[in-house]
Scaffold this motif. Structure first.
Motif, PDB file in Angstrom:
ATOM      1  N   MET A  31       0.855  -1.180   0.000  1.00  0.00           N
ATOM      2  CA  MET A  31       0.000   0.000   0.000  1.00  0.00           C
ATOM      3  C   MET A  31       0.897   1.239   0.000  1.00  0.00           C
ATOM      4  O   MET A  31       1.800   1.356   0.808  1.00  0.00           O
ATOM      5  N   ASN A  32       0.622   2.153  -0.921  1.00  0.00           N
ATOM      6  CA  ASN A  32       1.448   3.349  -0.953  1.00  0.00           C
ATOM      7  C   ASN A  32       0.975   4.370   0.076  1.00  0.00           C
ATOM      8  O   ASN A  32      -0.064   4.199   0.715  1.00  0.00           O
ATOM      9  N   GLU A  33       1.720   5.450   0.227  1.00  0.00           N
ATOM     10  CA  GLU A  33       1.415   6.424   1.288  1.00  0.00           C
ATOM     11  C   GLU A  33       0.101   7.159   1.050  1.00  0.00           C
ATOM     12  O   GLU A  33      -0.588   7.522   2.000  1.00  0.00           O
ATOM     13  N   ILE A  34      -0.279   7.368  -0.204  1.00  0.00           N
ATOM     14  CA  ILE A  34      -1.545   8.042  -0.502  1.00  0.00           C
ATOM     15  C   ILE A  34      -2.717   7.143  -0.110  1.00  0.00           C
ATOM     16  O   ILE A  34      -3.655   7.578   0.568  1.00  0.00           O
ATOM     17  N   GLU A  35      -2.667   5.885  -0.504  1.00  0.00           N
ATOM     18  CA  GLU A  35      -3.731   4.959  -0.115  1.00  0.00           C
ATOM     19  C   GLU A  35      -3.798   4.826   1.400  1.00  0.00           C
ATOM     20  O   GLU A  35      -4.887   4.798   1.985  1.00  0.00           O
ATOM     21  N   ALA A  36      -2.650   4.779   2.060  1.00  0.00           N
ATOM     22  CA  ALA A  36      -2.623   4.674   3.521  1.00  0.00           C
ATOM     23  C   ALA A  36      -3.285   5.895   4.158  1.00  0.00           C
ATOM     24  O   ALA A  36      -4.047   5.755   5.129  1.00  0.00           O
ATOM     25  N   ALA A  37      -3.032   7.085   3.622  1.00  0.00           N
ATOM     26  CA  ALA A  37      -3.649   8.304   4.162  1.00  0.00           C
ATOM     27  C   ALA A  37      -5.163   8.271   3.975  1.00  0.00           C
ATOM     28  O   ALA A  37      -5.917   8.681   4.868  1.00  0.00           O
ATOM     29  N   VAL A  38      -5.616   7.789   2.829  1.00  0.00           N
ATOM     30  CA  VAL A  38      -7.056   7.706   2.563  1.00  0.00           C
ATOM     31  C   VAL A  38      -7.700   6.686   3.506  1.00  0.00           C
ATOM     32  O   VAL A  38      -8.759   6.943   4.086  1.00  0.00           O
ATOM     33  N   ARG A  39      -7.073   5.548   3.676  1.00  0.00           N
ATOM     34  CA  ARG A  39      -7.638   4.534   4.581  1.00  0.00           C
ATOM     35  C   ARG A  39      -7.648   5.028   6.035  1.00  0.00           C
ATOM     36  O   ARG A  39      -8.588   4.761   6.776  1.00  0.00           O
ATOM     37  N   GLN A  40      -6.628   5.769   6.431  1.00  0.00           N
ATOM     38  CA  GLN A  40      -6.608   6.341   7.775  1.00  0.00           C
ATOM     39  C   GLN A  40      -7.748   7.356   7.921  1.00  0.00           C
ATOM     40  O   GLN A  40      -8.427   7.390   8.948  1.00  0.00           O
ATOM     41  N   TRP A  41      -7.973   8.182   6.903  1.00  0.00           N
ATOM     42  CA  TRP A  41      -9.087   9.138   6.911  1.00  0.00           C
ATOM     43  C   TRP A  41     -10.424   8.404   7.030  1.00  0.00           C
ATOM     44  O   TRP A  41     -11.283   8.810   7.809  1.00  0.00           O
ATOM     45  N   LEU A  42     -10.582   7.320   6.263  1.00  0.00           N
ATOM     46  CA  LEU A  42     -11.811   6.528   6.366  1.00  0.00           C
ATOM     47  C   LEU A  42     -12.023   6.046   7.800  1.00  0.00           C
ATOM     48  O   LEU A  42     -13.113   6.181   8.358  1.00  0.00           O
ATOM     49  N   GLU A  43     -10.976   5.501   8.384  1.00  0.00           N
ATOM     50  CA  GLU A  43     -11.072   4.920   9.720  1.00  0.00           C
ATOM     51  C   GLU A  43     -11.298   5.978  10.798  1.00  0.00           C
ATOM     52  O   GLU A  43     -12.192   5.850  11.630  1.00  0.00           O
ATOM     53  N   ARG A  44     -10.494   7.032  10.780  1.00  0.00           N
ATOM     54  CA  ARG A  44     -10.527   8.015  11.876  1.00  0.00           C
ATOM     55  C   ARG A  44     -11.627   9.055  11.716  1.00  0.00           C
ATOM     56  O   ARG A  44     -12.192   9.501  12.715  1.00  0.00           O
ATOM     57  N   VAL A  45     -11.911   9.479  10.483  1.00  0.00           N
ATOM     58  CA  VAL A  45     -12.870  10.560  10.270  1.00  0.00           C
ATOM     59  C   VAL A  45     -14.239  10.014   9.874  1.00  0.00           C
ATOM     60  O   VAL A  45     -15.221  10.198  10.587  1.00  0.00           O
ATOM     61  N   VAL A  46     -14.304   9.323   8.750  1.00  0.00           N
ATOM     62  CA  VAL A  46     -15.606   8.881   8.233  1.00  0.00           C
ATOM     63  C   VAL A  46     -16.273   7.898   9.185  1.00  0.00           C
ATOM     64  O   VAL A  46     -17.437   8.071   9.548  1.00  0.00           O
ATOM     65  N   ILE A  47     -15.527   6.887   9.607  1.00  0.00           N
ATOM     66  CA  ILE A  47     -16.087   5.890  10.527  1.00  0.00           C
ATOM     67  C   ILE A  47     -15.937   6.350  11.975  1.00  0.00           C
ATOM     68  O   ILE A  47     -16.876   6.259  12.762  1.00  0.00           O
ATOM     69  N   GLY A  48     -14.775   6.868  12.317  1.00  0.00           N
ATOM     70  CA  GLY A  48     -14.505   7.282  13.692  1.00  0.00           C
ATOM     71  C   GLY A  48     -15.478   8.337  14.208  1.00  0.00           C
ATOM     72  O   GLY A  48     -15.882   8.293  15.372  1.00  0.00           O
ATOM     73  N   LEU A  49     -15.848   9.288  13.349  1.00  0.00           N
ATOM     74  CA  LEU A  49     -16.819  10.321  13.734  1.00  0.00           C
ATOM     75  C   LEU A  49     -18.246   9.936  13.329  1.00  0.00           C
ATOM     76  O   LEU A  49     -19.174  10.710  13.533  1.00  0.00           O
ATOM     77  N   ASN A  50     -18.386   8.770  12.715  1.00  0.00           N
ATOM     78  CA  ASN A  50     -19.676   8.276  12.237  1.00  0.00           C
ATOM     79  C   ASN A  50     -20.355   9.267  11.288  1.00  0.00           C
ATOM     80  O   ASN A  50     -21.555   9.482  11.333  1.00  0.00           O
TER      81      ASN A  50
END
Length: 177
Positions: A1-20
């Motif tokens: 996984m490259n750094e861009i994909e990792a940043a997007v997946r982290q955003w999904l986890e922490r922001v989109v899902i994390g903040l519901n």
């Protein structure tokens, strides 16, 4: 996984899902049915070609294996107005391949701004992402999620309250603001 994909997946986890922010996101993300495609496109034609190929991939892949795709455009559309204009071409692509009604495009951008809001309004954070992105969604999945949710109309207001309730430190941590 490259750094861009990792940043997007982290955003999904922490922001989109994390903040519901999207109550429908957790199931496909946790089920491994979300594809993150990082486009190397530097022209609109190349990005439209990537979108077409990713839509064809969705068309050919069962929903149980692939529910949705995030097409990330890190090398272009940095300006939100240019990005917004490009969304019209993405919709035209759906129509030209007769995919409208089957798929839809949701928009996320680092400078996302809803009409009628100020640039620094926390409401805009619900659609802010680390890179310009086009989220390719299956209409059937959207309809099923909407039907199953007890208060789909209340989601935007709940998100606004949640985002406005973040402390400056939380905004900085989650969004780099």
């Amino acid at each position: 996984m490259n750094e861009i994909e990792a940043a997007v997946r982290q955003w999904l986890e922490r922001v989109v899902i994390g903040l519901n922010l999207c109550p429908f996101a957790a199931r496909p993300v946790l089920g491994g049915r979300v594809r993150v495609f990082v486009s190397a496109a530097t022209t609109e034609l190349d990005l439209l070609t990537d979108l077409q190929l990713e839509l064809a991939r969705l068309d050919e892949t069962p929903v149980a294996q692939l529910e949705t795709t995030l097409v990330v455009a890190p090398q272009m559309l940095a300006d939100f107005l240019d990005y917004n204009d490009f969304l019209d071409r993405a919709d035209e692509l759906l129509q030209s391949f007769e995919w409208d009604g089957t798929y839809q495009v949701a928009s996320f951008h680092p400078q996302y701004q809803f009409d009628g809001t100020e640039p620094d309004d926390p409401e805009n954070l619900s659609n802010r992402s680390p890179y310009p992105m086009l989220h390719l969604l299956r209409e059937d999945s959207v309809e099923a999620a909407v039907e199953a949710h007890p208060d789909v109309d209340g989601i935007p207001e709940a998100n606004i309250r949640r985002l406005r309730g973040l402390t400056p430190e939380q905004r900085r941590e989650l969004f780099g603001l």
